[in-house]
Design a protein around this motif. Structure first.
Motif, PDB file in Angstrom:
ATOM      1  N   LYS A 310       0.735  -1.584   0.306  1.00 26.78           N
ATOM      2  CA  LYS A 310       0.060   0.182   0.188  1.00 26.78           C
ATOM      3  C   LYS A 310       0.728   1.022   0.106  1.00 26.78           C
ATOM      4  CE  LYS A 310      -3.904   2.095   2.444  1.00 26.78           C
ATOM      5  NZ  LYS A 310      -4.878   2.187   3.749  1.00 26.78           N
ATOM      6  N   GLN A 311       1.926   1.518   0.832  1.00 26.06           N
ATOM      7  CA  GLN A 311       2.958   2.211   0.573  1.00 26.06           C
ATOM      8  C   GLN A 311       3.329   2.773  -0.441  1.00 26.06           C
ATOM      9  OE1 GLN A 311       6.196   1.894   4.017  1.00 26.06           O
ATOM     10  NE2 GLN A 311       4.416   0.999   5.474  1.00 26.06           N
ATOM     11  N   ILE A 312       3.744   1.974  -1.403  1.00 27.66           N
ATOM     12  CA  ILE A 312       3.626   2.376  -3.265  1.00 27.66           C
ATOM     13  C   ILE A 312       3.119   2.192  -3.658  1.00 27.66           C
ATOM     14  CG2 ILE A 312       5.298   1.638  -4.335  1.00 27.66           C
ATOM     15  CD1 ILE A 312       7.122   0.912  -3.409  1.00 27.66           C
ATOM     16  N   ARG A 313       1.417   2.035  -3.643  1.00 23.96           N
ATOM     17  CA  ARG A 313       0.808   1.352  -4.915  1.00 23.96           C
ATOM     18  C   ARG A 313      -0.129   2.431  -4.197  1.00 23.96           C
ATOM     19  NH1 ARG A 313      -2.405  -1.923  -2.093  1.00 23.96           N
ATOM     20  NH2 ARG A 313      -3.554  -0.166  -1.349  1.00 23.96           N
ATOM     21  N   GLU A 314       0.109   3.359  -3.446  1.00 26.02           N
ATOM     22  CA  GLU A 314      -1.309   4.664  -2.752  1.00 26.02           C
ATOM     23  C   GLU A 314      -0.474   5.743  -4.047  1.00 26.02           C
ATOM     24  OE1 GLU A 314      -2.695   5.191   0.741  1.00 26.02           O
ATOM     25  OE2 GLU A 314      -4.022   3.778   0.768  1.00 26.02           O
ATOM     26  N   PRO A 315       0.898   6.389  -3.324  1.00 22.29           N
ATOM     27  CA  PRO A 315       1.193   7.594  -4.346  1.00 22.29           C
ATOM     28  C   PRO A 315       1.188   6.646  -6.241  1.00 22.29           C
ATOM     29  CG  PRO A 315       2.961   6.082  -2.669  1.00 22.29           C
ATOM     30  CD  PRO A 315       1.298   5.104  -2.329  1.00 22.29           C
ATOM     31  N   MET A 316       1.513   5.614  -6.456  1.00 23.46           N
ATOM     32  CA  MET A 316       1.849   5.985  -7.393  1.00 23.46           C
ATOM     33  C   MET A 316       0.825   5.543  -8.495  1.00 23.46           C
ATOM     34  SD  MET A 316       3.540   2.017  -9.199  1.00 23.46           S
ATOM     35  CE  MET A 316       2.473   0.854  -8.726  1.00 23.46           C
ATOM     36  N   MET A 317      -0.476   4.996  -6.844  1.00 20.81           N
ATOM     37  CA  MET A 317      -1.304   5.224  -8.338  1.00 20.81           C
ATOM     38  C   MET A 317      -2.201   6.706  -8.368  1.00 20.81           C
ATOM     39  SD  MET A 317      -2.716   2.113  -9.256  1.00 20.81           S
ATOM     40  CE  MET A 317      -4.264   3.176 -10.401  1.00 20.81           C
ATOM     41  N   ASN A 318      -1.762   7.298  -7.716  1.00 20.31           N
ATOM     42  CA  ASN A 318      -1.787   9.475  -7.725  1.00 20.31           C
ATOM     43  C   ASN A 318      -1.254   9.704  -8.668  1.00 20.31           C
ATOM     44  OD1 ASN A 318      -3.813   9.422  -5.970  1.00 20.31           O
ATOM     45  ND2 ASN A 318      -2.173   9.214  -4.346  1.00 20.31           N
ATOM     46  N   MET A 319       0.129   9.420  -8.994  1.00 23.88           N
ATOM     47  CA  MET A 319       1.184   9.940  -9.832  1.00 23.88           C
ATOM     48  C   MET A 319       0.758   9.550 -11.522  1.00 23.88           C
ATOM     49  SD  MET A 319       5.127   9.454 -10.681  1.00 23.88           S
ATOM     50  CE  MET A 319       5.056   7.252 -10.334  1.00 23.88           C
ATOM     51  N   ILE A 320      -0.274   8.425 -11.371  1.00 25.42           N
ATOM     52  CA  ILE A 320      -0.925   7.414 -13.049  1.00 25.42           C
ATOM     53  C   ILE A 320      -1.647   9.023 -13.197  1.00 25.42           C
ATOM     54  CG2 ILE A 320      -2.154   6.032 -14.113  1.00 25.42           C
ATOM     55  CD1 ILE A 320       0.056   3.889 -12.336  1.00 25.42           C
ATOM     56  N   LEU A 321      -1.990   9.026 -12.099  1.00 26.66           N
ATOM     57  CA  LEU A 321      -3.641   9.900 -12.204  1.00 26.66           C
ATOM     58  C   LEU A 321      -3.408  11.113 -13.061  1.00 26.66           C
ATOM     59  CD1 LEU A 321      -6.204   8.121  -9.370  1.00 26.66           C
ATOM     60  CD2 LEU A 321      -6.587   8.972 -11.913  1.00 26.66           C
ATOM     61  N   ARG A 322      -2.141  11.382 -12.208  1.00 31.31           N
ATOM     62  CA  ARG A 322      -2.166  13.276 -11.848  1.00 31.31           C
ATOM     63  C   ARG A 322      -1.719  12.716 -13.706  1.00 31.31           C
ATOM     64  NH1 ARG A 322       0.026  13.149  -6.652  1.00 31.31           N
ATOM     65  NH2 ARG A 322       2.518  12.645  -7.673  1.00 31.31           N
ATOM     66  N   CYS A 323      -1.050  12.418 -14.451  1.00 27.22           N
ATOM     67  CA  CYS A 323       0.131  12.430 -15.480  1.00 27.22           C
ATOM     68  C   CYS A 323      -1.370  12.278 -16.586  1.00 27.22           C
ATOM     69  CB  CYS A 323       0.582  11.168 -15.706  1.00 27.22           C
ATOM     70  SG  CYS A 323       2.112  10.605 -17.234  1.00 27.22           S
ATOM     71  N   TYR A 324      -2.329  11.266 -16.070  1.00 26.17           N
ATOM     72  CA  TYR A 324      -3.182  10.851 -16.843  1.00 26.17           C
ATOM     73  C   TYR A 324      -4.353  12.406 -17.259  1.00 26.17           C
ATOM     74  CZ  TYR A 324      -7.938   9.467 -18.717  1.00 26.17           C
ATOM     75  OH  TYR A 324      -8.975   9.238 -19.594  1.00 26.17           O
ATOM     76  N   ASN A 325      -4.664  12.224 -16.055  1.00 29.44           N
ATOM     77  CA  ASN A 325      -5.161  14.055 -16.379  1.00 29.44           C
ATOM     78  C   ASN A 325      -4.679  15.250 -17.067  1.00 29.44           C
ATOM     79  OD1 ASN A 325      -7.711  12.632 -14.850  1.00 29.44           O
ATOM     80  ND2 ASN A 325      -6.228  13.586 -12.828  1.00 29.44           N
ATOM     81  N   ARG A 326      -2.926  15.205 -17.221  1.00 33.16           N
ATOM     82  CA  ARG A 326      -1.995  16.248 -17.430  1.00 33.16           C
ATOM     83  C   ARG A 326      -2.517  16.298 -18.654  1.00 33.16           C
ATOM     84  NH1 ARG A 326       2.290  14.903 -15.358  1.00 33.16           N
ATOM     85  NH2 ARG A 326       1.561  16.361 -13.518  1.00 33.16           N
ATOM     86  N   CYS A 327      -2.162  14.696 -19.599  1.00 34.42           N
ATOM     87  CA  CYS A 327      -2.544  14.452 -20.536  1.00 34.42           C
ATOM     88  C   CYS A 327      -3.122  14.396 -21.059  1.00 34.42           C
ATOM     89  CB  CYS A 327      -2.149  13.073 -20.772  1.00 34.42           C
ATOM     90  SG  CYS A 327      -0.379  12.514 -20.944  1.00 34.42           S
ATOM     91  N   THR A 328      -5.192  14.273 -20.662  1.00 32.83           N
ATOM     92  CA  THR A 328      -5.849  14.680 -21.100  1.00 32.83           C
ATOM     93  C   THR A 328      -6.707  16.226 -21.351  1.00 32.83           C
ATOM     94  OG1 THR A 328      -6.579  13.059 -19.981  1.00 32.83           O
ATOM     95  CG2 THR A 328      -8.724  14.231 -20.481  1.00 32.83           C
ATOM     96  N   GLN A 329      -6.361  17.161 -20.328  1.00 33.23           N
ATOM     97  CA  GLN A 329      -5.922  18.434 -20.517  1.00 33.23           C
ATOM     98  C   GLN A 329      -4.978  19.045 -21.424  1.00 33.23           C
ATOM     99  OE1 GLN A 329      -4.978  19.785 -16.581  1.00 33.23           O
ATOM    100  NE2 GLN A 329      -6.985  19.428 -15.764  1.00 33.23           N
ATOM    101  N   ASN A 330      -3.985  18.530 -21.979  1.00 33.84           N
ATOM    102  CA  ASN A 330      -3.280  18.949 -23.077  1.00 33.84           C
ATOM    103  C   ASN A 330      -3.653  18.654 -24.046  1.00 33.84           C
ATOM    104  OD1 ASN A 330      -1.281  19.722 -20.768  1.00 33.84           O
ATOM    105  ND2 ASN A 330      -0.022  18.595 -20.862  1.00 33.84           N
TER     106      ASN A 330
END
Length: 334
Positions: A310-330
């Motif tokens: 969990k300690q790695i999974r949660e920040p990893m999922m947040n990082m993936i979501l941020r990257c996805y949202n950034r790519c969607t906005q661009n």
């Protein structure tokens, strides 16, 4: 040997070359390529998450990143020489990859097994010396532990470069060994793996006993004196132990998974050798399954640390979501 040895036992008839042709060499190559890409992607994602998340900059997670690096190196160094042998065979040119080089490329196996020992030692220090932990496990100590894991891997494996063992099968990108050569391969790779399993298991048993003792001590002090400073100190120690139990359980899952993959392969291989010798099954196990089983373990490691931990999974999922949202906005801006 499923845990990573590049030298495989075979019978005398295999000296003439494999009897299994057709699409099987290409299936083996495609599996190597696909597995390597997946391992690189997942292990890199775990490493990037650890690097970019400040609260993950702890000795345990840095050692986990070292395991991911060893997995990537193992996958690449297993793929590249085999691919060169495939290409040389298909082009009809002379093969210049020998068994010594092919077997040496498997030394990251020893590196990640010694790193698992280091992870267990880190947890023993964290629970056994909670107030001195940060001072003991400082940056220099962790760097030294990582260096030791790789130096041990090189020291154990370097003699392979100067030892001619087995014979190459370029069509499948493998090296086949028998007799004393196979025994040397077992001693080179199996002994460190066995030591890692024994040491890590003993350390985890110690931690489980320590956690139980603290829990019983808390209960005893609570009954005798109610809420006191001593009870509060024990409760704090108990919370520290519980915080470190998740990494310990994750490491146990890794060890059980590695053992299951190895044992399953050994059983299937022995059954084929004993009951189905000389059949297509025997040839598939010898030339397709056995050389590729090495990719399953480095495939398993990033899955466990990226999904279960969990300690790695949660920040990893947040990082993936941020990257996805950034790519969607661009993509929506034009």
């Amino acid at each position: 040997m499923a845990s990573g040895s590049g030298a495989y036992p075979t019978n005398i008839t295999n000296q003439e070359g494999p009897s299994l042709h057709g699409p099987f060499p290409y299936i083996s190559l495609v599996f190597k390529l696909t597995s390597t890409l997946i391992i690189i992607s997942m292990a890199s994602l775990v490493c990037v998450t650890i690097k970019k998340t400040k609260r993950l900059h702890r000795p345990h997670n840095i050692l986990v990143a070292n395991v991911m690096i060893a997995d990537v190196m193992l996958a690449l160094w297993s793929l590249i020489p085999a691919s060169i042998m495939y290409i040389a065979f298909a082009a009809g040119t002379e093969n210049f990859i020998n068994c010594s080089l092919l077997n040496f490329t498997y030394h990251p196996v020893i590196a990640y097994h010694t790193t698992f020992i280091m992870i267990s030692i880190d947890k023993v220090v964290a629970i056994g010396f909670p107030f001195k932990y940060k001072r003991i496990m400082n940056q220099h100590v962790v760097t030294g532990m990582i260096c030791i894991s790789w130096l041990l891997a090189l020291a154990i494996s370097v003699h392979i470069l100067f030892t001619k063992s087995g014979h190459e099968v370029p069509e499948y990108g493998v090296c086949l060994s028998e007799g004393i050569d196979f025994l040397k391969a077992i001693l080179t790779y199996a002994i460190p793996i066995f030591m890692e399993a024994v040491i890590t298991t003993l350390l985890n048993i110690y931690l489980a006993i320590k956690a139980y003792q603290v829990r019983k001590q808390v209960q005893k002090e609570t009954r005798l004196s109610g809420a006191t400073n001593q009870v509060e100190a024990l409760q704090q120690k108990r919370r520290q132990i519980r915080k470190h139990m998740k990494p310990i359980l994750t490491l146990l899952i890794i060890l059980l998974g590695n053992s299951f993959i190895t044992l399953a392969f050994i059983i299937l291989y022995i059954l084929g050798r004993v009951l189905l010798a000389g059949t297509v099954y025997d040839s598939i196990m010898e030339y397709v399954v056995k050389p590729n089983i090495i990719f399953l373990i480095p495939f398993f490691h990033p899955i466990v640390y990226g999904i279960h931990f969990k300690q790695i999974r949660e920040p990893m999922m947040n990082m993936i979501l941020r990257c996805y949202n950034r790519c969607t906005q661009n993509s929506a801006v034009p």
